[in-house]
Motif scaffolding. Structure first.
Motif, PDB file in Angstrom:
ATOM      1  N   ALA A 118       0.827  -1.209   0.000  1.00 24.25           N
ATOM      2  CA  ALA A 118       0.000   0.000   0.000  1.00 24.25           C
ATOM      3  C   ALA A 118       0.860   1.258   0.000  1.00 24.25           C
ATOM      4  N   LEU A 119       1.926   1.252   0.800  1.00 26.72           N
ATOM      5  CA  LEU A 119       2.803   2.423   0.873  1.00 26.72           C
ATOM      6  C   LEU A 119       3.497   2.693  -0.459  1.00 26.72           C
ATOM      7  N   VAL A 120       4.070   1.652  -1.057  1.00 27.08           N
ATOM      8  CA  VAL A 120       4.829   1.884  -2.283  1.00 27.08           C
ATOM      9  C   VAL A 120       3.927   2.127  -3.482  1.00 27.08           C
ATOM     10  N   THR A 121       2.699   1.655  -3.417  1.00 28.68           N
ATOM     11  CA  THR A 121       1.752   1.976  -4.488  1.00 28.68           C
ATOM     12  C   THR A 121       1.561   3.483  -4.581  1.00 28.68           C
ATOM     13  N   VAL A 122       1.346   4.110  -3.432  1.00 28.97           N
ATOM     14  CA  VAL A 122       1.175   5.563  -3.394  1.00 28.97           C
ATOM     15  C   VAL A 122       2.466   6.268  -3.798  1.00 28.97           C
ATOM     16  N   ALA A 123       3.593   5.821  -3.221  1.00 30.66           N
ATOM     17  CA  ALA A 123       4.872   6.477  -3.516  1.00 30.66           C
ATOM     18  C   ALA A 123       5.239   6.340  -4.985  1.00 30.66           C
ATOM     19  N   GLY A 124       5.043   5.154  -5.554  1.00 31.35           N
ATOM     20  CA  GLY A 124       5.388   4.936  -6.954  1.00 31.35           C
ATOM     21  C   GLY A 124       4.514   5.728  -7.903  1.00 31.35           C
ATOM     22  N   THR A 125       3.206   5.760  -7.620  1.00 36.66           N
ATOM     23  CA  THR A 125       2.283   6.511  -8.469  1.00 36.66           C
ATOM     24  C   THR A 125       2.570   8.006  -8.391  1.00 36.66           C
ATOM     25  N   ALA A 126       2.803   8.494  -7.177  1.00 29.46           N
ATOM     26  CA  ALA A 126       3.106   9.920  -6.994  1.00 29.46           C
ATOM     27  C   ALA A 126       4.388  10.301  -7.710  1.00 29.46           C
ATOM     28  N   LYS A 127       5.395   9.454  -7.648  1.00 30.67           N
ATOM     29  CA  LYS A 127       6.661   9.777  -8.303  1.00 30.67           C
ATOM     30  C   LYS A 127       6.499   9.789  -9.812  1.00 30.67           C
ATOM     31  N   GLY A 128       5.651   8.906 -10.321  1.00 35.10           N
ATOM     32  CA  GLY A 128       5.378   8.922 -11.754  1.00 35.10           C
ATOM     33  C   GLY A 128       4.755  10.234 -12.187  1.00 35.10           C
ATOM     34  N   ILE A 129       3.765  10.685 -11.433  1.00 37.76           N
ATOM     35  CA  ILE A 129       3.104  11.957 -11.753  1.00 37.76           C
ATOM     36  C   ILE A 129       4.079  13.119 -11.615  1.00 37.76           C
TER      37      ILE A 129
END
Length: 230
Positions: A118-129
């Motif tokens: 759950a944590l890295v899903t948010v971090a990875g998506t945010a970094k992509g944006i």
């Protein structure tokens, strides 16, 4: 609510957004440590030595974020700042001395993995944006960050891969990433998107673990014979 109260409320939201923006890089650190614990727990199940614990913990902790950054063409997060690697090493050493205290190490791995996912899903998506990726690519970055570390852990630890388990896993990461992208796209605020996306991913994965949820699987069936094909 008068205009003054509304202005104060908006000011609070702006402050929360600033705080969250500063906290997003910390998600890489937290998620790396959580994933490192799952890697070290697998090492304990395989009765590895302390170096094995640290190696499996580090590659599990930073594997997903490393591939994400390479695909985005940005500096790899732990190369710029080795703090995540240090956190993984510390977590792995702690597990080496405390793994025997866990009643069920496999169940602990699954639930900690759900938190890390759950944590890295948010971090990875945010970094992509943040690096100019479109919605689809940002969702893919979230899913890649959430799954690659666990895949590496399972391959090296000779455990059943998360890709081969029946319970919903990648789908949970994709759902969390989609929620994040949609809320950001509708200008709901990064902090709302991060909390909602993370909770979505964890809830779906948690329910899948608890109730054994899975998506319909492919069923083999008789193919056409040569006469039908002609």
């Amino acid at each position: 609510m008068n205009w003054s109260d509304l202005a104060n409320f908006n000011a609070v939201l702006d402050q929360l957004l600033v705080v969250l923006t500063k906290l997003l890089p910390a998600l890489d650190l937290c998620s790396a440590a959580v994933f490192a614990i799952t890697g070290a727990l697998v090492a304990s199940r395989k009765q590895m030595d302390i170096i094995g614990f640290m190696w499996l913990g580090v590659v599990t902790g930073v594997g997903g974020g490393t591939l994400r950054d390479l695909l985005l063409g940005v500096p790899v997060f732990w190369v710029q700042d080795a703090t995540p690697v240090v956190a993984c090493l510390i977590a792995s050493v702690i597990v080496y001395f405390t793994a025997h205290l866990a009643v069920s190490r496999y169940q602990l791995i699954l639930w900690l993995d759900a938190v890390g996912m759950a944590l890295v899903t948010v971090a990875g998506t945010a970094k992509g944006i943040d690096n100019g990726a479109g919605p689809v690519v940002a969702v893919a970055m979230g899913a890649i960050t959430a799954t690659v570390g666990g895949i590496i852990r399972d391959i090296l630890g000779q455990e059943p891969s998360i890709l081969l388990r029946k319970e919903v896993y990648i789908t949970a990461a994709l759902a969390g990433a989609v929620v994040y992208v949609l809320l950001v796209g509708f200008d709901q605020g990064r902090w709302v998107a991060a909390i909602s996306g993370g909770l979505t991913a964890f809830t779906i994965r948690g329910l899948a673990l608890n109730f054994g949820w899975s998506l319909p699987v492919y069923r083999s069936r008789a193919g056409r014979d040569a006469d039908d094909a002609d």
